[in-house]
Motif scaffolding. Structure first.
Motif, PDB file in Angstrom:
ATOM      1  N   GLY A  88       0.855  -1.186   0.000  1.00 40.17           N
ATOM      2  CA  GLY A  88       0.000   0.000   0.000  1.00 40.17           C
ATOM      3  C   GLY A  88       0.889   1.233   0.000  1.00 40.17           C
ATOM      4  N   SER A  89       0.325   2.379  -0.335  1.00 39.52           N
ATOM      5  CA  SER A  89       1.165   3.582  -0.285  1.00 39.52           C
ATOM      6  C   SER A  89       1.449   3.962   1.166  1.00 39.52           C
ATOM      7  CB  SER A  89       0.532   4.740  -1.048  1.00 39.52           C
ATOM      8  OG  SER A  89      -0.768   4.987  -0.614  1.00 39.52           O
ATOM      9  N   GLN A  90       0.646   3.405   2.082  1.00 32.94           N
ATOM     10  CA  GLN A  90       0.866   3.677   3.509  1.00 32.94           C
ATOM     11  C   GLN A  90       2.298   3.320   3.935  1.00 32.94           C
ATOM     12  OE1 GLN A  90      -1.539   5.020   5.492  1.00 32.94           O
ATOM     13  NE2 GLN A  90      -0.211   5.027   7.274  1.00 32.94           N
ATOM     14  N   GLU A 189       4.647  13.690  -2.288  1.00 37.35           N
ATOM     15  CA  GLU A 189       3.426  14.042  -3.026  1.00 37.35           C
ATOM     16  C   GLU A 189       2.538  12.801  -3.043  1.00 37.35           C
ATOM     17  OE1 GLU A 189       4.101  14.825  -7.223  1.00 37.35           O
ATOM     18  OE2 GLU A 189       2.153  15.848  -7.396  1.00 37.35           O
ATOM     19  N   ASP A 190       1.550  12.769  -2.168  1.00 38.43           N
ATOM     20  CA  ASP A 190       0.660  11.613  -2.053  1.00 38.43           C
ATOM     21  C   ASP A 190      -0.437  11.761  -3.107  1.00 38.43           C
ATOM     22  OD1 ASP A 190      -1.304   9.779  -1.397  1.00 38.43           O
ATOM     23  OD2 ASP A 190      -1.322  10.235   0.748  1.00 38.43           O
ATOM     24  N   ASP A 191      -0.393  10.852  -4.094  1.00 38.23           N
ATOM     25  CA  ASP A 191      -1.328  10.957  -5.233  1.00 38.23           C
ATOM     26  C   ASP A 191      -2.413   9.879  -5.164  1.00 38.23           C
ATOM     27  OD1 ASP A 191      -1.996  12.355  -7.617  1.00 38.23           O
ATOM     28  OD2 ASP A 191      -1.213  10.696  -8.817  1.00 38.23           O
ATOM     29  N   GLY A 218       1.871   6.515  -4.958  1.00 37.44           N
ATOM     30  CA  GLY A 218       0.627   6.171  -5.633  1.00 37.44           C
ATOM     31  C   GLY A 218       0.116   4.839  -5.129  1.00 37.44           C
ATOM     32  N   SER A 219      -1.062   4.443  -5.622  1.00 33.39           N
ATOM     33  CA  SER A 219      -1.703   3.260  -5.072  1.00 33.39           C
ATOM     34  C   SER A 219      -2.782   2.748  -6.023  1.00 33.39           C
ATOM     35  CB  SER A 219      -2.361   3.654  -3.743  1.00 33.39           C
ATOM     36  OG  SER A 219      -3.030   2.560  -3.180  1.00 33.39           O
ATOM     37  N   PHE A 220      -2.982   1.426  -6.026  1.00 27.72           N
ATOM     38  CA  PHE A 220      -4.140   0.866  -6.725  1.00 27.72           C
ATOM     39  C   PHE A 220      -5.318   0.668  -5.768  1.00 27.72           C
ATOM     40  CE2 PHE A 220      -0.689  -0.609  -9.612  1.00 27.72           C
ATOM     41  CZ  PHE A 220      -1.110   0.058 -10.744  1.00 27.72           C
ATOM     42  N   SER A 221      -5.151   1.141  -4.514  1.00 28.60           N
ATOM     43  CA  SER A 221      -6.196   0.891  -3.510  1.00 28.60           C
ATOM     44  C   SER A 221      -7.527   1.541  -3.840  1.00 28.60           C
ATOM     45  CB  SER A 221      -5.743   1.408  -2.144  1.00 28.60           C
ATOM     46  OG  SER A 221      -4.747   0.579  -1.621  1.00 28.60           O
ATOM     47  N   LYS A 222      -7.492   2.741  -4.379  1.00 28.43           N
ATOM     48  CA  LYS A 222      -8.751   3.453  -4.604  1.00 28.43           C
ATOM     49  C   LYS A 222      -9.336   3.122  -5.970  1.00 28.43           C
ATOM     50  CE  LYS A 222      -7.745   5.287  -0.708  1.00 28.43           C
ATOM     51  NZ  LYS A 222      -8.401   4.865   0.529  1.00 28.43           N
ATOM     52  N   MET A 228      -5.539  -5.754  -1.927  1.00 32.50           N
ATOM     53  CA  MET A 228      -4.299  -6.301  -2.506  1.00 32.50           C
ATOM     54  C   MET A 228      -3.063  -5.597  -1.961  1.00 32.50           C
ATOM     55  SD  MET A 228      -4.806  -7.342  -6.358  1.00 32.50           S
ATOM     56  CE  MET A 228      -6.327  -7.796  -7.090  1.00 32.50           C
ATOM     57  N   ARG A 229      -3.216  -4.410  -1.427  1.00 31.77           N
ATOM     58  CA  ARG A 229      -2.115  -3.662  -0.802  1.00 31.77           C
ATOM     59  C   ARG A 229      -0.977  -3.364  -1.781  1.00 31.77           C
ATOM     60  NH1 ARG A 229      -3.777  -1.003   1.370  1.00 31.77           N
ATOM     61  NH2 ARG A 229      -2.193  -0.390   2.874  1.00 31.77           N
ATOM     62  N   ILE A 230      -1.306  -2.815  -2.935  1.00 34.67           N
ATOM     63  CA  ILE A 230      -0.237  -2.443  -3.860  1.00 34.67           C
ATOM     64  C   ILE A 230      -0.150  -0.932  -3.994  1.00 34.67           C
ATOM     65  CG2 ILE A 230       0.743  -2.680  -6.169  1.00 34.67           C
ATOM     66  CD1 ILE A 230      -0.578  -5.324  -6.360  1.00 34.67           C
TER      67      ILE A 230
HETATM   68  C1  LIG Z   1      -4.621  10.239   1.179  1.00 34.33           C
HETATM   69  C2  LIG Z   1      -4.308   8.809   1.402  1.00 34.33           C
HETATM   70  N1  LIG Z   1      -3.059   8.393   1.220  1.00 34.33           N
HETATM   71  C3  LIG Z   1      -2.715   7.117   1.405  1.00 34.33           C
HETATM   72  C4  LIG Z   1      -3.636   6.188   1.828  1.00 34.33           C
HETATM   73  C5  LIG Z   1      -3.170   4.779   2.073  1.00 34.33           C
HETATM   74  O1  LIG Z   1      -3.689   3.935   1.100  1.00 34.33           O
HETATM   75  P1  LIG Z   1      -3.045   2.534   0.717  1.00 34.33           P
HETATM   76  O2  LIG Z   1      -2.014   2.184   1.736  1.00 34.33           O
HETATM   77  O3  LIG Z   1      -4.172   1.585   0.701  1.00 34.33           O
HETATM   78  O4  LIG Z   1      -2.408   2.737  -0.640  1.00 34.33           O
HETATM   79  C6  LIG Z   1      -4.955   6.569   2.034  1.00 34.33           C
HETATM   80  C7  LIG Z   1      -5.975   5.599   2.497  1.00 34.33           C
HETATM   81  O5  LIG Z   1      -7.084   5.894   2.769  1.00 34.33           O
HETATM   82  C8  LIG Z   1      -5.305   7.919   1.813  1.00 34.33           C
HETATM   83  O6  LIG Z   1      -6.545   8.365   2.009  1.00 34.33           O
END
Ligand SMILES: Cc1ncc(COP(=O)(O)O)c(C=O)c1O
Length: 381
Positions: A88-90, A189-191, A218-222, A228-230
């Motif tokens: 995840g981007s986290q 830069e959180d995209d 970046g992330s495929f989460s949204k 999948m946590r990518i």
């Molecule tokens: C602004 C933002 N950044 C990052 C995340 C983390 O997402 P993930 O780890 O699933 O990519 C979230 C999750 O809600 C978010 O709202």
């Protein structure tokens, strides 16, 4: 404070409870059949190799796809080596804090800002400075002062911010790039929501404007699946090796089976067409949600009209405590998210509402509850 949010997730999952609180995508918009097909194809094609460990920095074909998208859509060229896949981007926030923060170091975050990331940075003991966010984006005067005072990191969400739903204007992007470039303060830069702009991307990426001083996450989460946590980070060459080592030390690698599945999904589907479908669906949900707000909420509260992402930002009159609205709504079966925890300072009169997760039926019933809660809690306004 994160545990408070997790407790809201628990409350929200109680039977009969309606939630505008969490930040989850809409289950019904996941492409279950497309993912099932990708899983089957990955296993058929790669066999046991699909279930094996992979390199720490991730499955190369997927990193190449992301690098390609950076060139075509995000306005900068980068080799796949500089794209690092994460849990995840986290996980990027933890890795970057681990690499760049010592206890007591200064860092800047947006006020309000994304709590999950701030929580991650906080674990490394920095002194956190808030730069206010308004309708045009971050306050560049406050940012400049914080950078000048020696901040090591600046964490930001220029597109469809969580929690406030706003994006940086073009002049703010230009000014931020000028402040950051060569300053010694690394910008994150959180995209996460950048691909979910209803009318396309909200503006140029900061990474394209200050490539050596910005890490884009970046992330495929949204879009495809948070389960999948990518996620990924695009790092400047000067920190590439350090970032790879840091990821390896933290978790060896992120899930390579899932990386292959997403790679296959992207090979078999036109991602732009897929995203267009999501944007249309979320834009329609947002309009439906705002119409319900207009119908049910009293004139004393105000809110914005977000152009992407998943959140509406509601303000009760200055000097009032939105927690009272939160409490009243909870009593009647609706969970909303108080805005205060997203702030370094202030924000007592704010609430974050997620329009992406609830069904239309839940939006209508939930908004009636919210309207009553606002009228009860703000009786004298
Ligand atoms: C602004 C933002 N950044 C990052 C995340 C983390 O997402 P993930 O780890 O699933 O990519 C979230 C999750 O809600 C978010 O709202």
């Amino acid at each position: 404070m994160e545990s408070f949010i997790m407790s809201l997730v628990d409350v929200a999952s109680r039977p009969g409870m309606i939630s505008f609180a969490t930040g989850l995508p809409d289950n019904s918009l996941f492409d279950v059949d497309g993912v099932a097909k990708a899983v089957a194809e990955v296993l058929r094609e790669a066999g046991g190799a699909a279930l094996q460990y992979d390199s720490a920095t991730g499955f190369v074909p997927l990193r190449m796809r992301i690098a390609d998208r950076c060139r075509k859509e995000l306005g900068f060229s980068v080799g796949y080596e500089n794209v690092i896949l994460t849990n995840g981007s986290q996980e990027c926030f933890d890795l970057l804090a681990r690499m760049f923060l010592e206890p007591g170091d200064r860092m800047v975050v947006e006020n309000p800002g994304y709590l999950g990331a701030i929580q991650s940075f906080s674990a490394y003991g920095p002194e956190i400075i808030g730069a206010d966010v308004g309708p045009e984006g971050v306050d560049t005067g406050q940012l400049e002062a914080a950078v000048a005072s020696g901040s090591k990191l600046f964490y930001s969400i220029p597109n469809h911010q969580n929690p406030s739903g706003g994006s940086y204007s073009d002049p703010v992007r230009t000014r931020v790039a000028d402040i950051i470039r060569g300053s010694g303060c690394l910008m994150i830069e959180d995209d996460a929501y950048g691909e979910l702009g209803f009318n396309g991307r909200a503006g140029r990426t900061m990474k394209s404007m200050a490539p050596e001083d910005v890490v884009l996450t970046g992330s495929f989460s949204k879009t495809i699946s948070p389960g999948m946590r990518i996620g990924w980070m695009v790092v400047p060459e000067w920190m590439r090796e350090q970032a790879g080592r840091s990821l390896e030390a933290a978790s060896l690698q992120s899930g390579s089976f899932d990386q292959r599945i997403v790679d296959r999904f992207l090979a078999d589907n036109d991602y732009d067409v897929y995203l267009q479908g999501l944007r249309k669906a979320y834009a329609a949900k947002k309009d439906f949600f705002l119409d319900a707000m207009e119908d049910e909420l009293p004139d004393s509260v105000e809110w914005n009209d977000p152009q992407g992402g998943m959140f509406v930002w509601l303000k009760t009159p200055p000097g009032t405590d939105a927690m009272r609205v939160f409490d009243a709504a909870l009593e009647d079966g609706l969970v909303v998210m108080p805005g205060r925890p997203f702030h370094v300072r202030g924000g007592e009169n704010t609430l974050r509402l997620n329009y992406a997760t609830p069904s239309e039926e839940q939006i209508l019933s939930g908004m009636k509850i919210l309207g009553k809660a606002c009228r009860d809690a703000l009786r004298y306004f």
